[in-house]
Design a protein around this motif. Structure first.
Motif, mmCIF file in Angstrom:
data_model
loop_
_atom_site.group_PDB
_atom_site.id
_atom_site.type_symbol
_atom_site.label_atom_id
_atom_site.label_comp_id
_atom_site.label_asym_id
_atom_site.label_seq_id
_atom_site.Cartn_x
_atom_site.Cartn_y
_atom_site.Cartn_z
ATOM 1 N N TYR A 115 -3.811 -7.359 -18.333
ATOM 2 C CA TYR A 115 -3.925 -5.943 -18.658
ATOM 3 C C TYR A 115 -2.629 -5.502 -19.326
ATOM 4 C CZ TYR A 115 -7.817 -5.752 -15.333
ATOM 5 O OH TYR A 115 -9.001 -5.959 -14.674
ATOM 6 N N ARG A 116 -2.747 -4.819 -20.449
ATOM 7 C CA ARG A 116 -1.573 -4.241 -21.095
ATOM 8 C C ARG A 116 -1.433 -2.806 -20.604
ATOM 9 N NH1 ARG A 116 -0.434 -6.284 -26.841
ATOM 10 N NH2 ARG A 116 0.107 -7.994 -25.439
ATOM 11 N N LEU A 117 -0.321 -2.523 -19.921
ATOM 12 C CA LEU A 117 -0.106 -1.224 -19.307
ATOM 13 C C LEU A 117 1.166 -0.583 -19.846
ATOM 14 C CD1 LEU A 117 -0.878 -2.241 -15.602
ATOM 15 C CD2 LEU A 117 -2.467 -1.285 -17.275
ATOM 16 N N ASP A 118 1.149 0.739 -19.939
ATOM 17 C CA ASP A 118 2.327 1.496 -20.346
ATOM 18 C C ASP A 118 3.236 1.639 -19.132
ATOM 19 O OD1 ASP A 118 4.209 3.451 -20.996
ATOM 20 O OD2 ASP A 118 2.822 4.569 -22.254
ATOM 21 N N ARG A 119 4.282 0.854 -19.077
ATOM 22 C CA ARG A 119 5.123 0.803 -17.882
ATOM 23 C C ARG A 119 5.964 2.065 -17.711
ATOM 24 N NH1 ARG A 119 4.450 -3.452 -15.113
ATOM 25 N NH2 ARG A 119 3.343 -5.187 -16.072
ATOM 26 N N ASP A 120 6.305 2.731 -18.797
ATOM 27 C CA ASP A 120 7.044 3.984 -18.670
ATOM 28 C C ASP A 120 6.169 5.051 -18.023
ATOM 29 O OD1 ASP A 120 9.369 2.994 -19.769
ATOM 30 O OD2 ASP A 120 8.818 3.562 -21.812
ATOM 31 N N ARG A 121 4.937 5.177 -18.499
ATOM 32 C CA ARG A 121 4.031 6.183 -17.939
ATOM 33 C C ARG A 121 3.555 5.795 -16.539
ATOM 34 N NH1 ARG A 121 4.813 10.589 -18.934
ATOM 35 N NH2 ARG A 121 6.804 9.699 -19.405
ATOM 36 N N GLY A 122 3.415 4.502 -16.302
ATOM 37 C CA GLY A 122 2.838 4.056 -15.043
ATOM 38 C C GLY A 122 3.842 3.686 -13.977
ATOM 39 N N ARG A 123 5.113 4.031 -14.208
ATOM 40 C CA ARG A 123 6.133 3.541 -13.277
ATOM 41 C C ARG A 123 5.930 4.050 -11.851
ATOM 42 N NH1 ARG A 123 8.494 7.255 -16.660
ATOM 43 N NH2 ARG A 123 9.513 9.067 -15.702
ATOM 44 N N ARG A 124 5.404 5.268 -11.693
ATOM 45 C CA ARG A 124 5.217 5.791 -10.340
ATOM 46 C C ARG A 124 4.201 4.965 -9.557
ATOM 47 N NH1 ARG A 124 7.031 9.925 -13.288
ATOM 48 N NH2 ARG A 124 8.122 11.657 -12.279
ATOM 49 N N LEU A 125 3.142 4.543 -10.218
ATOM 50 C CA LEU A 125 2.124 3.736 -9.535
ATOM 51 C C LEU A 125 2.539 2.275 -9.472
ATOM 52 C CD1 LEU A 125 -0.666 3.236 -8.317
ATOM 53 C CD2 LEU A 125 -1.588 3.139 -10.636
ATOM 54 N N LEU A 126 2.971 1.723 -10.602
ATOM 55 C CA LEU A 126 3.259 0.290 -10.663
ATOM 56 C C LEU A 126 4.442 -0.099 -9.797
ATOM 57 C CD1 LEU A 126 2.738 -0.265 -14.496
ATOM 58 C CD2 LEU A 126 1.167 -0.837 -12.642
ATOM 59 N N ALA A 127 5.425 0.778 -9.674
ATOM 60 C CA ALA A 127 6.619 0.435 -8.890
ATOM 61 C C ALA A 127 6.291 0.179 -7.432
ATOM 62 C CB ALA A 127 7.653 1.551 -9.012
ATOM 63 N N GLU A 128 5.196 0.757 -6.952
ATOM 64 C CA GLU A 128 4.836 0.587 -5.548
ATOM 65 C C GLU A 128 4.068 -0.705 -5.282
ATOM 66 O OE1 GLU A 128 2.688 4.060 -4.483
ATOM 67 O OE2 GLU A 128 4.213 5.411 -5.279
ATOM 68 N N LEU A 129 3.528 -1.303 -6.323
ATOM 69 C CA LEU A 129 2.734 -2.516 -6.147
ATOM 70 C C LEU A 129 3.646 -3.712 -5.911
ATOM 71 C CD1 LEU A 129 0.187 -1.874 -9.002
ATOM 72 C CD2 LEU A 129 -0.405 -2.096 -6.589
ATOM 73 N N PRO A 130 3.238 -4.636 -5.066
ATOM 74 C CA PRO A 130 4.046 -5.837 -4.840
ATOM 75 C C PRO A 130 4.036 -6.739 -6.071
ATOM 76 C CG PRO A 130 1.917 -6.051 -3.768
ATOM 77 C CD PRO A 130 1.987 -4.640 -4.289
ATOM 78 N N ASP A 131 4.996 -7.659 -6.143
ATOM 79 C CA ASP A 131 5.015 -8.612 -7.258
ATOM 80 C C ASP A 131 3.705 -9.397 -7.307
ATOM 81 O OD1 ASP A 131 7.524 -7.886 -8.085
ATOM 82 O OD2 ASP A 131 8.547 -9.428 -6.923
ATOM 83 N N VAL A 132 3.216 -9.783 -6.131
ATOM 84 C CA VAL A 132 1.964 -10.537 -6.039
ATOM 85 C C VAL A 132 1.060 -9.860 -5.013
ATOM 86 C CG1 VAL A 132 0.890 -12.747 -5.502
ATOM 87 C CG2 VAL A 132 3.144 -12.686 -6.611
ATOM 88 N N LEU A 133 -0.100 -9.425 -5.458
ATOM 89 C CA LEU A 133 -1.101 -8.861 -4.549
ATOM 90 C C LEU A 133 -2.209 -9.895 -4.384
ATOM 91 C CD1 LEU A 133 -2.362 -6.532 -2.935
ATOM 92 C CD2 LEU A 133 -3.308 -5.655 -5.086
ATOM 93 N N HIS A 134 -2.300 -10.480 -3.193
ATOM 94 C CA HIS A 134 -3.301 -11.506 -2.909
ATOM 95 C C HIS A 134 -4.387 -10.883 -2.037
ATOM 96 C CE1 HIS A 134 -4.347 -15.536 -0.709
ATOM 97 N NE2 HIS A 134 -5.262 -15.183 -1.587
ATOM 98 N N LEU A 135 -5.609 -10.860 -2.572
ATOM 99 C CA LEU A 135 -6.748 -10.314 -1.839
ATOM 100 C C LEU A 135 -7.680 -11.466 -1.472
ATOM 101 C CD1 LEU A 135 -7.423 -7.260 -4.182
ATOM 102 C CD2 LEU A 135 -6.291 -7.193 -1.950
#
Length: 307
Positions: A115-135
């Protein structure tokens, strides 16, 4: 207003990519560090997620892995198998070493994508996600996520009329299901702040829905407190504790995020964009926009349309 869908729609930047791969042991692939978020799904068989400075993670059928921050990683049939480099092409797809076909049924079938994401705009959400999310897959867990994975795998395998549009929609759906699963897991384990906690909190979630539904309204903290069913002071404390910033600071960010999306995708005049995002004059809007993005809104629009 669905806040999570709203935020994800705002931070997407470009078309997602995916591929269904058939693997015959031994095999190993290595993705370098990059800007794109990556995901892997084990449709059949097993694999190992190989991470720098961490123990390899065993993956079973149905497991989903999401790497939000573009961390370099490997995927292999065994934890010690040599990894062949994968590189990203200009169109966003990936090119890896030639796949060797074995006899009979493949040992592992994977679904991999970015997924190509805008990291500047999404920093509030993305910063909270772990480096690896294993489900991990388990009976009865994340049923909607499993259904999306199955449909996506079918479309990539069969390549029927309409597949391109369906796959793009399913990839967007898959991202939302992954984030929803993360939010639910964070809430269940009581880990505490940020998006996952805020969306699970009825008062703050109500205020977020109101802000997202009407970013152009001249909100006050007291009005948002009424929406949340709390006093002004109690609401301000709760919102700030969960979101990490005061309500009106968040509102400014969301207004600018909305403005950027309108400039990229709509043909509204600058004065119309200003009005929709709560600014009474084009001048005030342009000043706020340049402070947030570093460029004037007109220049931002031209650059976004040219890319």
């Amino acid at each position: 207003m669905d806040v999570l869908s709203d935020v994800v729609a705002a931070i997407r930047a470009g078309r997602p990519h995916s591929a269904r791969r058939y693997k015959y042991a031994p095999w190993g692939l290595k993705w370098p560090d990059g800007e794109d978020a990556a995901f892997h799904v084990i449709l059949r068989g097993s694999a190992w997620l190989v991470l720098p400075d961490a123990k390899p993670v065993a993956l079973a059928p149905g497991d989903v892995v999401f790497l939000a921050h573009g961390q370099g990683h490997g995927l292999a049939s065994g934890p010690d198998v040599p990894l062949g480099e994968v590189r990203q092409l200009p169109d966003g797809t990936w090119s890896g070493p030639p796949e060797e076909r074995g006899a009979g049924r493949p040992d592992t079938v994977t679904l991999c994508g970015t997924y190509r994401l805008d990291r500047d705009r999404g920093r509030r959400l993305l910063a909270e996600l772990p480096d690896v999310l294993h489900l991990p897959a388990h009976v009865g867990g994340h049923r909607a996520l499993r259904a999306a994975v199955e449909l996506l795998g079918m479309e990539l395998e069969e390549q029927r009329p309409g597949t391109d549009a369906i796959v793009t929609s399913l990839l967007d759906t898959l991202l939302l299901y992954i984030l929803r699963a993360w939010c639910e897991r964070e809430h269940t384990t009581g880990r505490g702040r940020g998006w996952a906690a805020a969306l699970a909190d009825p008062a703050v979630a109500a205020a977020l829905c109101a802000l997202h539904g009407a970013p152009g309204r001249a909100w006050t903290v007291a009005e948002l407190g009424l929406v949340a069913g709390l006093s002004r002071a109690a609401f301000a404390r709760r919102f700030t504790a969960l979101m990490g910033e005061p309500p009106l600071t968040y509102l400014t960010w969301w207004r600018m995020t909305t403005a950027g999306r309108l400039l990229r995708h709509d043909d509204l005049s600058l004065s119309q964009v200003a009005g929709r995002t709560g600014y009474t004059s084009e001048f005030a809007f342009a000043k706020a926009f340049k402070r947030e993005f570093g460029v004037a809104p007109g220049r931002y629009r031209r650059a976004a349309r040219a890319s």
